[in-house]
Design a protein around this motif. Structure first.
Motif, short mmCIF file in Angstrom:
data_model
loop_
_atom_site.label_atom_id
_atom_site.label_comp_id
_atom_site.label_asym_id
_atom_site.label_seq_id
_atom_site.Cartn_x
_atom_site.Cartn_y
_atom_site.Cartn_z
N ILE A 134 6.17 -8.10 -6.34
CA ILE A 134 5.74 -7.23 -5.82
C ILE A 134 7.11 -6.80 -4.94
O ILE A 134 7.65 -5.10 -5.62
CB ILE A 134 5.33 -7.85 -4.06
N PHE A 135 8.16 -7.28 -5.12
CA PHE A 135 9.40 -7.31 -5.12
C PHE A 135 10.21 -6.12 -5.75
O PHE A 135 10.06 -5.00 -5.71
CB PHE A 135 10.84 -8.30 -4.93
N VAL A 136 9.64 -6.40 -7.25
CA VAL A 136 9.93 -5.65 -8.46
C VAL A 136 9.14 -4.97 -8.52
O VAL A 136 9.59 -3.52 -8.83
CB VAL A 136 9.76 -6.59 -10.01
N GLY A 137 7.92 -4.87 -8.08
CA GLY A 137 7.25 -4.12 -8.41
C GLY A 137 7.80 -2.71 -7.52
O GLY A 137 7.44 -1.29 -7.20
N GLY A 138 8.43 -2.95 -6.30
CA GLY A 138 8.63 -1.77 -5.22
C GLY A 138 9.51 -0.96 -5.93
O GLY A 138 9.65 0.43 -5.32
N GLY B 145 11.34 6.68 -0.85
CA GLY B 145 11.48 4.86 -0.67
C GLY B 145 10.27 4.82 1.22
O GLY B 145 9.67 3.71 0.65
N VAL B 146 10.16 5.65 1.11
CA VAL B 146 8.82 6.05 2.58
C VAL B 146 7.21 5.66 1.30
O VAL B 146 6.73 4.63 1.88
CB VAL B 146 8.90 7.18 2.86
N TRP B 147 6.95 6.28 0.73
CA TRP B 147 6.27 6.23 -0.08
C TRP B 147 5.89 5.30 -1.21
O TRP B 147 4.61 3.87 -1.19
CB TRP B 147 5.63 7.07 -1.14
N SER B 148 6.85 4.22 -1.90
CA SER B 148 6.82 3.23 -2.55
C SER B 148 6.76 2.43 -0.82
O SER B 148 5.80 0.87 -1.59
CB SER B 148 8.15 2.84 -2.89
N GLN B 149 7.31 2.33 -0.20
CA GLN B 149 6.99 1.13 1.11
C GLN B 149 6.02 0.65 1.97
O GLN B 149 4.56 0.41 1.34
CB GLN B 149 8.30 1.16 2.17
N ALA B 150 5.20 2.56 2.05
CA ALA B 150 3.84 2.70 2.19
C ALA B 150 3.23 2.13 1.68
O ALA B 150 2.04 0.82 1.85
CB ALA B 150 3.95 3.67 2.19
N VAL C 125 -0.49 -3.13 -0.63
CA VAL C 125 -0.32 -4.08 -1.46
C VAL C 125 -0.16 -5.46 -1.21
O VAL C 125 -1.34 -6.58 -0.72
CB VAL C 125 0.36 -4.30 -3.39
N VAL C 126 0.48 -5.87 0.10
CA VAL C 126 0.29 -7.30 1.02
C VAL C 126 -0.58 -7.33 1.94
O VAL C 126 -1.17 -9.08 1.96
CB VAL C 126 1.71 -7.16 1.75
N LEU C 127 -1.41 -6.61 2.73
CA LEU C 127 -1.98 -6.18 3.39
C LEU C 127 -3.43 -6.32 2.60
O LEU C 127 -4.36 -7.34 3.24
CB LEU C 127 -2.19 -4.94 4.21
N ALA C 128 -3.65 -5.74 1.41
CA ALA C 128 -4.81 -6.71 0.96
C ALA C 128 -4.81 -8.03 0.01
O ALA C 128 -5.80 -8.31 0.32
CB ALA C 128 -5.40 -5.33 -0.41
N TRP C 129 -3.20 -8.20 0.24
CA TRP C 129 -2.96 -9.39 -0.89
C TRP C 129 -3.82 -10.87 0.31
O TRP C 129 -4.13 -11.38 0.42
CB TRP C 129 -1.83 -9.93 -1.14
#
Length: 99
Positions: free
Chosen positions: A13-17, A35-40, A45-49
């Motif tokens: 996830i970190f590398v994907g960001g 940065g905003v779109w990649s964080q969003a 992804v984290v919420l789905a996980w």
């Protein structure tokens, strides 16, 4: 999920960001927007996980629950194997009476 799996997914996830940030910059977004779109997307992804984990917890589809069920089945099987034929017959009669 094992600890190494969690570490691997977290690292992915970190590398994907970082890769998303680079891709967004490559398609023409400025650094702030990228940065905003990649964080969003990472938050989604984290919420789905996390929600998939909570869903498995709610349905008791976790490793611990499966291990506990396997252990209980093994204990019951061992007890059945140790019973004498007379005890098995008595148990069968009790089951038939309950039905």
């Amino acid at each position: 999920m094992r600890r190494i799996d969690v570490i691997t997914v977290s690292l992915a996830i970190f590398v994907g960001g970082g890769l998303l940030y680079i891709v967004f910059q490559a398609i023409g977004l400025d650094g702030l927007s990228a940065g905003v779109w990649s964080q969003a997307l990472l938050v989604i992804v984290v919420l789905a996980w996390t929600s998939s984990y909570l869903f498995r917890v709610a349905n008791k589809d976790m490793t611990y629950n499966q291990q506990l069920k396997d252990y209980e089945d093994a204990v019951l099987q061992k007890r059945l194997e140790e019973m004498t034929p007379e005890e098995l017959e008595k148990l069968q009669q009790e089951i038939e009476q309950e039905e």
